[in-house]
Design a protein around this motif. Sequence first.
Motif, PDB file in Angstrom:
ATOM      1  N   ILE A 296      15.738   8.185  -2.335  1.00  0.00           N
ATOM      2  CA  ILE A 296      15.339   7.581  -1.068  1.00  0.00           C
ATOM      3  C   ILE A 296      14.336   8.513  -0.394  1.00  0.00           C
ATOM      4  O   ILE A 296      14.520   9.735  -0.395  1.00  0.00           O
ATOM      5  N   VAL A 297      13.289   7.940   0.171  1.00  0.00           N
ATOM      6  CA  VAL A 297      12.302   8.698   0.950  1.00  0.00           C
ATOM      7  C   VAL A 297      12.294   8.147   2.374  1.00  0.00           C
ATOM      8  O   VAL A 297      12.285   6.927   2.573  1.00  0.00           O
TER       9      VAL A 297
ATOM     10  N   HIS B  33       0.831  -1.201   0.000  1.00  0.00           N
ATOM     11  CA  HIS B  33       0.000   0.000   0.000  1.00  0.00           C
ATOM     12  C   HIS B  33       0.868   1.255   0.000  1.00  0.00           C
ATOM     13  O   HIS B  33       0.598   2.217  -0.711  1.00  0.00           O
ATOM     14  N   LEU B  34       1.940   1.233   0.787  1.00  0.00           N
ATOM     15  CA  LEU B  34       2.794   2.416   0.907  1.00  0.00           C
ATOM     16  C   LEU B  34       3.465   2.757  -0.414  1.00  0.00           C
ATOM     17  O   LEU B  34       3.453   3.926  -0.849  1.00  0.00           O
ATOM     18  N   VAL B  35       4.038   1.760  -1.085  1.00  0.00           N
ATOM     19  CA  VAL B  35       4.728   2.053  -2.347  1.00  0.00           C
ATOM     20  C   VAL B  35       3.751   2.467  -3.442  1.00  0.00           C
ATOM     21  O   VAL B  35       4.140   3.160  -4.393  1.00  0.00           O
TER      22      VAL B  35
ATOM     23  N   THR C 191      13.009   3.110  -1.175  1.00  0.00           N
ATOM     24  CA  THR C 191      14.048   3.445  -2.136  1.00  0.00           C
ATOM     25  C   THR C 191      13.920   2.570  -3.381  1.00  0.00           C
ATOM     26  O   THR C 191      12.959   1.799  -3.527  1.00  0.00           O
ATOM     27  N   THR C 192      14.891   2.715  -4.269  1.00  0.00           N
ATOM     28  CA  THR C 192      14.895   1.911  -5.493  1.00  0.00           C
ATOM     29  C   THR C 192      15.449   0.524  -5.204  1.00  0.00           C
ATOM     30  O   THR C 192      16.145   0.301  -4.200  1.00  0.00           O
TER      31      THR C 192
ATOM     32  N   VAL D  92      10.898  -0.341  -2.804  1.00  0.00           N
ATOM     33  CA  VAL D  92      11.380  -1.260  -1.774  1.00  0.00           C
ATOM     34  C   VAL D  92      11.344  -0.568  -0.418  1.00  0.00           C
ATOM     35  O   VAL D  92      11.846   0.554  -0.280  1.00  0.00           O
ATOM     36  N   CYS D  93      10.758  -1.245   0.580  1.00  0.00           N
ATOM     37  CA  CYS D  93      10.588  -0.656   1.917  1.00  0.00           C
ATOM     38  C   CYS D  93      11.513  -1.299   2.942  1.00  0.00           C
ATOM     39  O   CYS D  93      11.792  -2.502   2.891  1.00  0.00           O
TER      40      CYS D  93
END
Length: 495
Positions: free
Chosen positions: A275-276, A96-98, A293-294, A107-108
């Motif tokens: 990056i977040v 859900h977040l991505v 991030t990626t 990627v979390c």
Amino acid sequence: MPEKPEFSFRQTLHMRRNFIGKSCKLHFEAAPLKISRASRQYLYDDTGQEYLDCINNTSHVGHCHPHVVGAGQEQMAKLCCSSGFLNEQASLYAKHLVSTLPESLCVCFFLSSGSEANDLALRLAASFTKKKDVLCFDGAYHGNLATLVEISPIRYKRLGTAHQQKEWVHIAPTPNTFRGKFDASSENPGLLYANETIKVIEKAHRNGREIGAFISEHVISASGMVVPPENYFSIIYRYVREQGGICIADEVQCGLGRCGEQYWGFQLHNVVPDIVTIGKPIGNGYPLAAVITTKEIADSLGDFSSTFGGNPVACAVGRAVLEVIDNEKLVSSAKNVGKCLKDGFKAIQHKHPMMGDVRGVGMLIGVELVMDKESMKPAKEAAEILTYKMKERKIILGFEGKDKNVIVLSPPLCFTTDNARSVVQNFSEVLTNIETEAASVGLTSLDNVGSNNSDNVTIDVITDQPTISIHAFSDEDDEEDEESAAKRARYEEVD
């Protein structure tokens, strides 16, 4: 009637002073509040008094939101911590977040605080780029871990004369168009500030240092809700990447729809970070943070684990927060109510010689107080007194910025237009009294204080919105003893 507390106010305060570090400051240190419960955008003290909370962005969708509380309770009754095991909540939450982010950010990593998230972001950047050096703003705050204190220059003064800037930290001027080198009237201030930042990067290169990461908020909260000018981030992101670095967006304060226009703060500037980082608001008060991030950057880190990061309760709470944001249309609400609040302050600005600047986006608003608009000298004492006087009116505000002269508002997103009108009207009345007092003792020349107080100020933001009537009030209400003046609180960032 409030429930009878187990300990009195005095007993509670006495225990705190005996058993909790004195560097852990209370809001309103001279006259602290004992808060016993909260609901939506309101706090309730131990006597049952209700306060309008204008600063608690941690409770992003509202204090004790029943959907969020219910999700946490239900999951806690099943399973709390399962580090190292597969659990459905973490996978569903990550998905859900991505989905709210650009496609490349997929990627979390889950953690328990914004500081942990920013620390991991620096590790990822160094792992991927093979460069440790970091570029940040001189007005930045990114957390309270040792590495993050070093990239939080706004805290350097408090660290004392023994503190020395580390060689791997490079500091760019905050792109502040009110109090910085270039103001809003400059031609293309975004480019001008970007050139100043590029000079910092080039100096680092001449000294044999290479920038691995540029970390920034996109509304710089610790500097007093500074919104960098157009084009700044697009220029700097491109330049940092050309030099082999990556860009980190610290969204702890301005993410999850708080900016109103978009879901994430970086989207206001038409850039996509590498990056977040997110903390505080995503758990609505429950310890939860994330780094997104990626795939390439994520895969560069050899190993990572967190005992509590991504535990099922935290992820159930995080999912519930996202559901509330969507179901209650809180992004749209942040835009409309934030516009009401900002336009309300702008509507009264010309009546107040101490209102130097009104800025912000969505539900991130800053009002910078000055001694007068000619000198622009920061009105630090006025900001502090104003927060105490607003507290007496049952409205909780904070103050921030390098000089602690910016009144800041970042309330729960369930804040309403009625709340906004109440804040603006009370703010205007309190500030009128402060301005009058300042003029009466010769601290400043304020010839037009109170000259327009009988006028109505129309805030033409939302249909059928009533006007705000501004009235002066008694000087007797503003008396303050010397002890209280000496002990006024300083608002500190916390995870």
